[in-house]
Every structure is written in structure tokens, then in C-alpha cells.
Design a protein around this motif. Structure first.
Motif, PDB file in Angstrom:
ATOM      1  N   GLY B 275       0.787  -1.226   0.000  1.00  0.00           N
ATOM      2  CA  GLY B 275       0.000   0.000   0.000  1.00  0.00           C
ATOM      3  C   GLY B 275       0.819   1.275   0.000  1.00  0.00           C
ATOM      4  N   PHE B 276       1.870   1.287   0.792  1.00  0.00           N
ATOM      5  CA  PHE B 276       2.543   2.558   0.988  1.00  0.00           C
ATOM      6  C   PHE B 276       3.620   2.849  -0.062  1.00  0.00           C
ATOM      7  N   ALA B 277       3.895   1.885  -0.925  1.00  0.00           N
ATOM      8  CA  ALA B 277       5.000   2.060  -1.882  1.00  0.00           C
ATOM      9  C   ALA B 277       4.823   3.327  -2.700  1.00  0.00           C
ATOM     10  N   GLU B 278       3.595   3.605  -3.012  1.00  0.00           N
ATOM     11  CA  GLU B 278       3.270   4.727  -3.889  1.00  0.00           C
ATOM     12  C   GLU B 278       3.652   6.072  -3.280  1.00  0.00           C
ATOM     13  N   PHE B 279       3.456   6.207  -1.977  1.00  0.00           N
ATOM     14  CA  PHE B 279       3.721   7.524  -1.386  1.00  0.00           C
ATOM     15  C   PHE B 279       4.877   7.509  -0.385  1.00  0.00           C
ATOM     16  N   PHE B 280       5.618   6.434  -0.437  1.00  0.00           N
ATOM     17  CA  PHE B 280       6.813   6.388   0.394  1.00  0.00           C
ATOM     18  C   PHE B 280       7.814   7.415  -0.154  1.00  0.00           C
ATOM     19  N   ASN B 281       8.756   7.820   0.686  1.00  0.00           N
ATOM     20  CA  ASN B 281       9.805   8.724   0.228  1.00  0.00           C
ATOM     21  C   ASN B 281      11.141   8.017   0.229  1.00  0.00           C
ATOM     22  N   PRO B 282      11.651   7.657  -0.908  1.00  0.00           N
ATOM     23  CA  PRO B 282      11.054   7.813  -2.233  1.00  0.00           C
ATOM     24  C   PRO B 282      10.033   6.714  -2.498  1.00  0.00           C
ATOM     25  N   ALA B 283       9.174   6.930  -3.477  1.00  0.00           N
ATOM     26  CA  ALA B 283       8.216   5.885  -3.855  1.00  0.00           C
ATOM     27  C   ALA B 283       8.985   4.664  -4.355  1.00  0.00           C
ATOM     28  N   ILE B 284       8.495   3.499  -3.969  1.00  0.00           N
ATOM     29  CA  ILE B 284       9.242   2.271  -4.254  1.00  0.00           C
ATOM     30  C   ILE B 284       8.841   1.670  -5.608  1.00  0.00           C
ATOM     31  N   THR B 285       9.832   1.412  -6.409  1.00  0.00           N
ATOM     32  CA  THR B 285       9.598   0.691  -7.656  1.00  0.00           C
ATOM     33  C   THR B 285       9.363  -0.777  -7.337  1.00  0.00           C
ATOM     34  N   VAL B 286       8.405  -1.348  -8.056  1.00  0.00           N
ATOM     35  CA  VAL B 286       7.868  -2.608  -7.588  1.00  0.00           C
ATOM     36  C   VAL B 286       7.490  -3.534  -8.747  1.00  0.00           C
ATOM     37  N   VAL B 287       7.611  -4.821  -8.535  1.00  0.00           N
ATOM     38  CA  VAL B 287       7.006  -5.765  -9.478  1.00  0.00           C
ATOM     39  C   VAL B 287       5.785  -6.333  -8.762  1.00  0.00           C
ATOM     40  N   ALA B 288       4.615  -5.868  -9.176  1.00  0.00           N
ATOM     41  CA  ALA B 288       3.400  -6.217  -8.444  1.00  0.00           C
ATOM     42  C   ALA B 288       2.839  -7.549  -8.901  1.00  0.00           C
ATOM     43  N   GLN B 289       2.234  -8.281  -7.979  1.00  0.00           N
ATOM     44  CA  GLN B 289       1.527  -9.486  -8.395  1.00  0.00           C
ATOM     45  C   GLN B 289       0.029  -9.252  -8.218  1.00  0.00           C
ATOM     46  N   PRO B 290      -0.759  -9.786  -9.133  1.00  0.00           N
ATOM     47  CA  PRO B 290      -2.194  -9.541  -9.115  1.00  0.00           C
ATOM     48  C   PRO B 290      -2.898 -10.427  -8.096  1.00  0.00           C
ATOM     49  N   ALA B 291      -2.702 -10.105  -6.819  1.00  0.00           N
ATOM     50  CA  ALA B 291      -3.207 -10.969  -5.753  1.00  0.00           C
ATOM     51  C   ALA B 291      -4.714 -11.182  -5.862  1.00  0.00           C
ATOM     52  N   THR B 319       0.778 -13.063 -14.516  1.00  0.00           N
ATOM     53  CA  THR B 319       1.820 -12.157 -14.996  1.00  0.00           C
ATOM     54  C   THR B 319       2.029 -10.986 -14.049  1.00  0.00           C
ATOM     55  N   PRO B 320       3.282 -10.748 -13.706  1.00  0.00           N
ATOM     56  CA  PRO B 320       3.602  -9.621 -12.826  1.00  0.00           C
ATOM     57  C   PRO B 320       3.592  -8.314 -13.608  1.00  0.00           C
ATOM     58  N   GLU B 321       3.540  -7.227 -12.888  1.00  0.00           N
ATOM     59  CA  GLU B 321       3.530  -5.925 -13.542  1.00  0.00           C
ATOM     60  C   GLU B 321       4.574  -5.012 -12.912  1.00  0.00           C
ATOM     61  N   LEU B 322       5.436  -4.501 -13.737  1.00  0.00           N
ATOM     62  CA  LEU B 322       6.464  -3.582 -13.239  1.00  0.00           C
ATOM     63  C   LEU B 322       5.861  -2.199 -13.051  1.00  0.00           C
ATOM     64  N   ILE B 323       6.010  -1.668 -11.861  1.00  0.00           N
ATOM     65  CA  ILE B 323       5.527  -0.309 -11.612  1.00  0.00           C
ATOM     66  C   ILE B 323       6.735   0.548 -11.253  1.00  0.00           C
ATOM     67  N   ILE B 324       7.101   1.385 -12.195  1.00  0.00           N
ATOM     68  CA  ILE B 324       8.318   2.171 -12.016  1.00  0.00           C
ATOM     69  C   ILE B 324       8.027   3.405 -11.183  1.00  0.00           C
ATOM     70  N   ARG B 325       8.789   3.563 -10.107  1.00  0.00           N
ATOM     71  CA  ARG B 325       8.611   4.749  -9.278  1.00  0.00           C
ATOM     72  C   ARG B 325       9.964   5.412  -9.053  1.00  0.00           C
ATOM     73  N   GLU B 326      10.356   5.600  -7.827  1.00  0.00           N
ATOM     74  CA  GLU B 326      11.549   6.444  -7.651  1.00  0.00           C
ATOM     75  C   GLU B 326      12.726   5.775  -6.951  1.00  0.00           C
ATOM     76  N   SER B 327      12.645   4.496  -6.725  1.00  0.00           N
ATOM     77  CA  SER B 327      13.659   3.907  -5.857  1.00  0.00           C
ATOM     78  C   SER B 327      14.834   3.281  -6.606  1.00  0.00           C
ATOM     79  N   VAL B 328      14.863   3.454  -7.910  1.00  0.00           N
ATOM     80  CA  VAL B 328      15.985   2.927  -8.683  1.00  0.00           C
ATOM     81  C   VAL B 328      16.716   4.077  -9.362  1.00  0.00           C
ATOM     82  N   LYS B 329      17.980   4.173  -9.068  1.00  0.00           N
ATOM     83  CA  LYS B 329      18.799   5.252  -9.633  1.00  0.00           C
ATOM     84  C   LYS B 329      19.152   4.931 -11.081  1.00  0.00           C
ATOM     85  N   ASP B 330      19.105   5.930 -11.912  1.00  0.00           N
ATOM     86  CA  ASP B 330      19.429   5.718 -13.318  1.00  0.00           C
ATOM     87  C   ASP B 330      20.873   6.116 -13.612  1.00  0.00           C
TER      88      ASP B 330
END
Lengths: 334, 334
Positions: B275-291, B319-330
DNA sequence: TTGTAAGCGTTATCAC
DNA sequence: GTGATAACGCTTACAA
């Protein structure tokens, strides 16, 4: 999947089913060694499992309780379920979990079905709008306890947070840190006990401290907009008491999108601890409620009632705990 | 709480209980208007509620399923429960929730009791160590489906994430951003399917990319220490794939205490949305599973089996879904 | 159109 | 010591 009954065992062991029943229930008062052996063998060989439904019909007991929560996904509900399931397991009970979605109609439906299934008792986080139903349950003597909420006029014991103290603690913490503009964020009151009690206490405290109230009330899906609007109008108070975890989610989303910094731009204190509060950036200061204890006590009480013990119909209040972390700015000691 | 039975209704309406039963079950093929009226009145007056236990005994059906989860507090379990409860409600079923705590003994206990209660079928997140039990269930034709995990040798349909793809997606995302030191954080494998599959794929990918593996494996309560130690030794990789939400909690705690910044000091990508990945600081990039879908499909399948439809014993991958947010440095496009 | 009776799998009562 | 038999509340052939 053909089922083996006590009759099959009786036949295989060349005894009557009465004898088998006696054996199974430990009515041992001098039973022939040989008979015991034969029965025990038959039970093993056939892999006999007693049919609890038949027993329930006879006993008028199902060894199962129900729990009706407002929303399974709410972490408070989950903890309550966990506590109750734990307790139930210890006394050999099972728990049927029902999700009423805050819908009185669903709730009524569930209660009807649970009773039809002869479930021995229920724990409910009641919705508003079924007062009649609950007084009916009470009148019928159907074992029922409430958690988190209370229904006026329904003589049902209730287990919940001491909401007034919770708000008072949050408020004092804020004023102690030098805050004088304190807002309150809540979902619409809708006659829901904790929301009301928390809001009422907030208003009382504002009055007592000669502070204006600043109420941010709205459904979860508009809360973020609401906060954005307030911010652009420059009206957002310097500190916010957030009424519960679900509302906190929205507040946090809003602040992140607005680029506001906690606690520099706004201080946050919330009622309900949530898993991530501890390692959030910044860690969230919180007034925690002892959800696990609440659930355990509720279960304890319910089982007492089921077992015929007298239990006073009273509201049991649980003490909140302030957990100070990093989300409240200290203006007092600067 | 004296219960009113079909007999009471029959008496009150001056008919036999057969007639009442017919009436209640809509066997209307020309029943005397007057009879209907009388029965309907009696039902109302007495507030009659059929006893489902008696009906169950006759029907050999309880209209109840069980769900045994590894840990109720795990958000994945909660979502599965929610999905299944939703589905069950639609087909007029109830759900008994059991918490096995990853303990095979508790699990066995629950299964025995559920069967004794004539529960029509079960959804299980199985523990390791009860393989025999499950093959037994399958052999007996007891309707069972697995979620999240798989037990070798037990012919039971299973519903779970495509773990290999999940790890692959995470890994590619990281390498795509120029990461070459990628660690993997997991709880001990313990024969638990998703943990194994994820780890295996991680190892395979490291090999394929000529990268060394860096495995951080430990129970939740030591994970934080583990990460601290690694950090003080200067060995923490620049990017971490975290195997699930519970592990993520520990990682986040550790990083916070160590004062490490995401993503500047370390990049994070985790499997499982929270739940909190979206508004965490920084938002967490995630591979979500369709629970939710996983739960729904599992329920669907279980009810098909209960209703006697042929269902192949296969593993259903989601199938998992990649949700790109802010926790991976480019590092690639700098 | 409605009623009689058997049966679902147990346990409890009361004989033998 | 062991065993008929009835009862729990409901459904369902089968009769009337």
C-alpha cells in the motif's frame, strides 16, 4: 469421496454403533479390552473421521463463531481477526470471516445466514442502520459482542479504544510542541462511533484552548483533492491530527504530490499505528490502539457468554499509547 | 433463545411439515392459496429461520469453504482472503479462515477439523512438510486448490505468480539503468515455492550476465543486522531486489537506521506491491503481483471442482507488472 | 394438494 | 459391558 460413518466402524468391529460412540468419547468404564482393540483397529483401517455436522445437530453447537468486519483490508480489522482466530483455536473453535463492506444490507444478510448455520456467536464491527437488528439479537439472547463501534440502544458489550483520550494525547503532544493551528482529518462521520468520538473531542479541545477548529472531512477518494485545494489557498494548518490509517494514506499521498515536507511544512500525528510508520521518511508519530488486546478481550468475553456466564453489558475502553517519532515539528524548544 | 423449527410452523399453520418444506423450497406446483397464506403467516409470526445444520446433514453440503493461510497479517494473504470471500458471497458460501502460521502441524490440524465439519472444499497456501497429507486429500477427491505455493507430488491445481518473469523484469530494469552489482534479499528458502523460484532465477540471470551473485538471506528478525554488517564492511551492493513485502520492511528499517539514502546509496526494487510504496519517500519501484485475480481464479476453480466439473491439475501462472517509481537510480542516462 | 415415513450421522436413555 | 431405540431438524420418495 465416500465417507465412512460410525456404522461402518461398528460393522467392521462387530459391535453396535453405541459401543463405538462410547469408545470414541472415552466412556471407558470397564469396556472389554478386546472390544476396544477391535474398534480401534476398525477406526484406523477405515480412517474414520466423525461427522461434526451430525454432532452439531444433536448438540445444538457448531464450535464455530462468526466475525463481521467493516472492511477486511483495513489493518485494524486484520489484527482483530488475527487475535480472535488465535483465541478461537485455543478453545477448538473455528472462525467464519465476513466482510460487510460497511453495508447494512450485507451485514443483515450475513447475520441471518450465520444464525441459520447455527453459529454459536458473533463478533461484529457494526454498521450504522441496523440498530433494530442488533436489539433483536440481544433480545433473542444470541451471543454477540461489538468491536470498535457501539450501537445506541443495543444492549451488547463493546470493546473499543478510549477515543477521547487518544485525541487528547495527540492534541497535547502538538500543543506541547508549540502548535497552535491544528487541523483534524477524518472520513465523514456517518454515525460511526470512533469517528464521532474523535471529532467531538477535537472540537472540545479546540474550544477549551481558544483555538478555531479546522476540519478536513471527506471520503477517501476526495480527500487528496481537498488537501490540495486547501494548500493552494494557503489555508492548510501547520499540524494535522489524522483520524485513522486509511485517511493517513490519503494525506501522505497528497503531501507527496504537493511536494510538502513533513514536519517542516506540516506536522502529522495519526491515530492507529501502521506497519510502515516506524520506517517511513520521516517516521510517523502515532497514537496506537492495542488492536490485538481488543480482539482478544472481545473473544474472551464472547466465549464466556457462549458458555453461559453472566457478562455485564458494558463498554470496555482500551488505553491508547503515544509513540513519538519524527513527524511533529518542535516549535517550543527552538 | 428457543429455536423455532419447521414443526412449530407446521403446527401453527395446521399442515404437515412436508407441506411447509415444499412451500419454503418453492415447490409451488399448485398449492392451495389458503395453505400458502397460512404457512406464510406462521413463518412470519414465529420468525422461523431454517436450520442449515440439519439441511447440511441431509444434503452432505455445508455451503462453506475453508481457507488456510500461512500468515493472516501478510498483505498477500489478506488480499487473497478478500478475493475469495467476495467470490464466495456471490455464490452464497461462507468462508472459514484459518491461520497456519507456517506450521505444518497446525495446518494438518485445521485440515482435519475442516473435513470433520464437512466443509465443501479448501484453498490453501501450503506449508512444506505435509506433502503426504495433500496427496491424501487429492486421493480422497477432497476439493482443494493451492495458492502461491506448490507441493511436489500433490496433484492439486495451483495459482501463483510467474516468479521467474517477476525476477527477470526486476533484473532487466536494474541492468537497464546501468546497475551491475545486484543483490537479492530473501527469507530462508525452506522449500517454499516462491522463494525458491525467485532465488533460482536471480542466480540464473547473474550467471547469464557474468555477474557475481550477492545473496542476503535470513529470517526477518536478523535481516536488519545482516544488512548493517554488510554496510559497515562496505559490501552492500548498489542495488537490491527484495523478494517480498515482509523482507522489504526489514530492508527499509535497516536503511533508515543506517542513514542510507534510496536511491542514491542503494537502489531498491521489490516483488509484491504494498500500500505505501506509492507515497513512500522515495516511492518504491515494484514488481506487483495480481493478488486479487489470483484469489478470484482460485475460488472460481475451487467452486467448479466442488460442483463436479473436471478441472485439469495444472499450475496457473499470473503475470507480474512492473511499476516504475523512484527507488531505482538511473546510471545509464546520466 | 397434502401427509406419512424413512433417512442423514451422532449421542443419550435405558434395557439386557 | 453392550446394544436397541429415539431424537436432533430437515428433505424427499411415495402414498393417499
Amino acid at each position: 469421496m465416500k465417507r465412512v460413518t460410525i456404522n461402518d466402524v461398528a460393522q467392521a468391529a462387530h459391535v453396535s454403533k453405541t459401543t463405538v460412540s462410547h469408545y470414541l468419547n472415552g466412556r471407558y468404564t470397564a469396556m472389554g479390552e478386546d472390544t476396544k482393540k477391535r474398534i480401534s483397529r476398525a477406526v484406523r483401517d477405515l480412517n474414520y473421521q466423525p461427522n461434526v455436522v451430525a454432532k452439531s445437530l444433536k448438540d445444538k453447537k457448531t464450535m464455530t463463531i462468526g466475525i463481521i468486519v467493516a472492511n477486511i483490508l483495513h489493518s485494524f480489522s486484520t489484527q482483530i481477526i488475527r487475535a480472535i482466530e488465535d483465541y478461537a483455536r485455543r478453545v477448538n473453535y473455528h472462525v467464519i470471516v465476513c466482510n460487510a463492506d460497511n453495508d447494512p444490507h450485507k451485514e443483515e444478510d450475513y447475520i441471518r445466514m450465520l444464525r441459520a448455520k447455527q453459529i454459536d456467536g458473533i463478533v461484529v464491527i457494526p454498521t450504522e442502520g441496523n440498530a433494530g437488528l442488533f436489539t433483536g439479537l440481544a433480545a433473542d439472547g444470541y451471543p454477540t459482542v461489538f468491536v470498535d463501534r457501539i450501537i445506541e440502544g443495543a444492549p451488547v458489550p463493546s470493546f473499543m479504544l478510549d477515543n477521547e483520550t487518544a485525541v487528547r494525547v495527540a492534541f497535547s503532544h502538538l500543543t506541547g510542541k508549540g502548535h497552535s493551528a491544528i487541523g483534524f482529518v477524518s472520513q465523514p462521520l456517518c454515525g460511526i462511533t470512533p469517528r464521532h468520538e474523535r471529532m467531538d473531542e477535537y472540537r472540545r479541545l479546540c474550544g477549551k484552548n481558544d483555538m478555531g477548529t479546522f476540519e478536513i472531512v471527506g471520503k477517501l477518494d476526495v480527500m487528496e483533492d481537498c488537501i490540495s485545494r486547501l494548500t493552494s489557498e494557503g489555508k492548510l494548518p501547520g499540524a494535522l491530527i489524522v483520524s485513522n490509517d486509511l485517511a493517513l494514506f490519503e494525506v501522505l499521498k497528497a503531501l507527496k504530490h504537493l511536494g510538502l515536507i513533513i514536519p517542516d511544512d506540516v506536522s502529522i500525528i495519526t491515530i492507529d499505528d501502521i506497519g510502515f510508520a516506524e520506517f517511513f521518511n520521516p517516521a510517523i508519530t502515532v497514537v496506537a490502539q492495542p488492536a490485538f488486546s481488543i480482539g482478544t478481550e472481545a473473544a474472551w468475553s464472547l466465549f464466556d457468554i457462549i458458555n453461559g456466564e453472566e457478562r455485564p453489558v458494558k463498554t470496555h475502553r482500551f488505553t491508547p499509547e503515544l509513540i513519538i517519532r519524527e513527524s511533529v515539528k518542535d516549535y517550543a524548544n527552538e
